[in-house]
Design a protein around this motif. Sequence first.
Motif, short mmCIF file in Angstrom:
data_model
loop_
_atom_site.label_atom_id
_atom_site.label_comp_id
_atom_site.label_asym_id
_atom_site.label_seq_id
_atom_site.Cartn_x
_atom_site.Cartn_y
_atom_site.Cartn_z
N ASN A 54 33.61 13.73 34.94
CA ASN A 54 32.63 13.74 36.02
C ASN A 54 33.08 13.03 37.29
O ASN A 54 32.61 13.36 38.37
CB ASN A 54 31.32 13.08 35.55
CG ASN A 54 30.67 13.88 34.44
OD1 ASN A 54 30.16 14.95 34.68
ND2 ASN A 54 30.72 13.35 33.23
N CYS A 55 33.91 12.05 37.17
CA CYS A 55 34.20 11.19 38.31
C CYS A 55 35.65 11.27 38.77
O CYS A 55 35.92 11.17 39.96
CB CYS A 55 33.89 9.73 37.98
SG CYS A 55 32.44 9.50 36.93
N HIS A 59 37.33 10.21 42.29
CA HIS A 59 37.74 8.79 42.34
C HIS A 59 39.09 8.57 41.66
O HIS A 59 39.53 7.42 41.57
CB HIS A 59 36.68 7.90 41.69
CG HIS A 59 35.39 7.87 42.47
ND1 HIS A 59 35.23 7.13 43.60
CD2 HIS A 59 34.22 8.53 42.29
CE1 HIS A 59 34.01 7.31 44.08
NE2 HIS A 59 33.37 8.15 43.31
N ASN A 74 37.19 10.18 52.09
CA ASN A 74 37.77 9.54 50.93
C ASN A 74 36.70 9.20 49.91
O ASN A 74 35.63 8.74 50.29
CB ASN A 74 38.47 8.24 51.33
CG ASN A 74 39.93 8.49 51.64
OD1 ASN A 74 40.51 9.45 51.16
ND2 ASN A 74 40.50 7.63 52.45
N PRO A 76 35.84 6.41 47.63
CA PRO A 76 36.35 5.03 47.65
C PRO A 76 36.91 4.61 46.30
O PRO A 76 36.54 5.15 45.26
CB PRO A 76 35.10 4.21 48.01
CG PRO A 76 33.95 5.06 47.62
CD PRO A 76 34.38 6.48 47.78
N THR A 85 25.98 -1.34 41.27
CA THR A 85 26.44 -0.39 42.28
C THR A 85 26.77 0.95 41.65
O THR A 85 26.47 2.01 42.19
CB THR A 85 27.69 -0.95 43.00
OG1 THR A 85 27.42 -2.27 43.40
CG2 THR A 85 28.05 -0.10 44.21
N GLY A 95 26.27 9.90 50.21
CA GLY A 95 27.17 10.71 51.03
C GLY A 95 27.60 12.00 50.35
O GLY A 95 26.76 12.79 49.92
N GLU A 96 28.92 12.20 50.23
CA GLU A 96 29.46 13.44 49.67
C GLU A 96 29.37 13.46 48.15
O GLU A 96 29.71 14.46 47.53
CB GLU A 96 30.94 13.57 50.04
CG GLU A 96 31.24 13.49 51.51
CD GLU A 96 30.90 14.79 52.21
OE1 GLU A 96 31.05 15.84 51.57
OE2 GLU A 96 30.45 14.72 53.36
N LEU A 105 23.66 13.07 32.93
CA LEU A 105 24.27 11.90 32.27
C LEU A 105 23.14 11.01 31.78
O LEU A 105 22.45 10.39 32.58
CB LEU A 105 25.14 11.12 33.26
CG LEU A 105 26.51 11.67 33.65
CD1 LEU A 105 27.16 10.76 34.68
CD2 LEU A 105 27.41 11.83 32.44
C1 HEC Z 1 32.55 15.11 44.69
C2 HEC Z 1 33.25 13.86 44.64
C3 HEC Z 1 32.66 12.70 43.83
C4 HEC Z 1 32.32 12.67 42.50
C5 HEC Z 1 32.41 13.82 41.49
C6 HEC Z 1 31.90 11.33 42.21
N1 HEC Z 1 31.94 10.57 43.35
FE1 HEC Z 1 31.43 8.60 43.53
N2 HEC Z 1 31.66 8.71 45.53
C7 HEC Z 1 32.17 9.79 46.24
C8 HEC Z 1 32.15 9.51 47.67
C9 HEC Z 1 32.62 10.43 48.78
C10 HEC Z 1 31.59 8.22 47.80
C11 HEC Z 1 31.30 7.45 49.09
C12 HEC Z 1 29.92 7.87 49.53
C13 HEC Z 1 29.54 7.27 50.85
O1 HEC Z 1 29.08 6.12 50.84
O2 HEC Z 1 29.69 7.98 51.85
C14 HEC Z 1 31.31 7.73 46.43
C15 HEC Z 1 30.77 6.49 46.13
C16 HEC Z 1 30.70 5.96 44.85
C17 HEC Z 1 30.34 4.59 44.53
C18 HEC Z 1 29.98 3.50 45.53
C19 HEC Z 1 31.25 2.77 45.91
C20 HEC Z 1 30.98 1.59 46.82
O3 HEC Z 1 31.97 0.93 47.17
O4 HEC Z 1 29.83 1.33 47.15
C21 HEC Z 1 30.41 4.46 43.19
C22 HEC Z 1 30.13 3.21 42.36
C23 HEC Z 1 30.78 5.77 42.65
N3 HEC Z 1 30.96 6.63 43.69
C24 HEC Z 1 30.93 6.04 41.29
C25 HEC Z 1 31.07 7.33 40.78
C26 HEC Z 1 31.01 7.65 39.37
C27 HEC Z 1 30.86 6.63 38.25
C28 HEC Z 1 31.12 9.01 39.27
C29 HEC Z 1 31.06 9.87 38.02
C30 HEC Z 1 29.85 9.82 37.26
C31 HEC Z 1 31.30 9.53 40.63
N4 HEC Z 1 31.25 8.48 41.50
C32 HEC Z 1 31.49 10.88 40.95
C33 HEC Z 1 32.63 10.98 45.68
C34 HEC Z 1 32.41 11.37 44.37
#
Ligand code: HEC
Length: 163
Positions: A54-55, A59, A74, A76, A85, A95-96, A105
Amino acid sequence: MDIVRTGKGAMPSFAKTLSATQISAVAAYVTTRLAVMNLAGGNLAEGGVLYRLNCAPCHRPAIRGGALAFSRKNAPALTHVNAATIVGAVRSGPGEMPAFPVSVLGDQDLASIVKYVIFMRKPPDPGGLPLDYYGPVAEGLVAVGVALALALVAVWIEEKGRG
Ligand code: HEC
């Protein structure tokens, strides 16, 4: 609660748009419904599988973040995030990033993912230079660079020997 009132980084301050009671209500919702979740039952190995599914596409497998080709943004690095968080981001989808509701989940799954992400902040080191865990391509490139540099030194030594 303070962050809602003062804002932080790109997040605006809500002091003007929300009343004090509304801010407390938001803070109470976040801490009781989102942040305070039973994270005790997470399973590390399961979290790894769920994270990779999923992630990791965004990431990266080693939680160091990466570019999103489709949006020029990006994802992050997650090396500094805490459990609250992670839970907040996964449930709300900032965001995206897509939101992952309980139907996708479950709480147990999320607890496992949290466990995995926190574990991966400092994964066990198999030895050698970790190169910040950027992965085999980056690590291979460094190896090629070192080999080239050694070849150049060898040529230089040979030239010197001749002269
Ligand atoms: C499609 C791409 C994508 C997927 C899939 C995704 N993320 Fe993200 N995630 C991002 C982006 C882009 C951001 C930044 C969002 C923003 O603040 O603009 C982010 C932000 C985050 C943050 C916050 C980071 C911070 O510094 O505050 C966390 C925690 C996170 N994601 C965890 C996860 C987890 C765990 C999963 C899986 C369950 C996941 N993400 C799935 C793209 C994704």
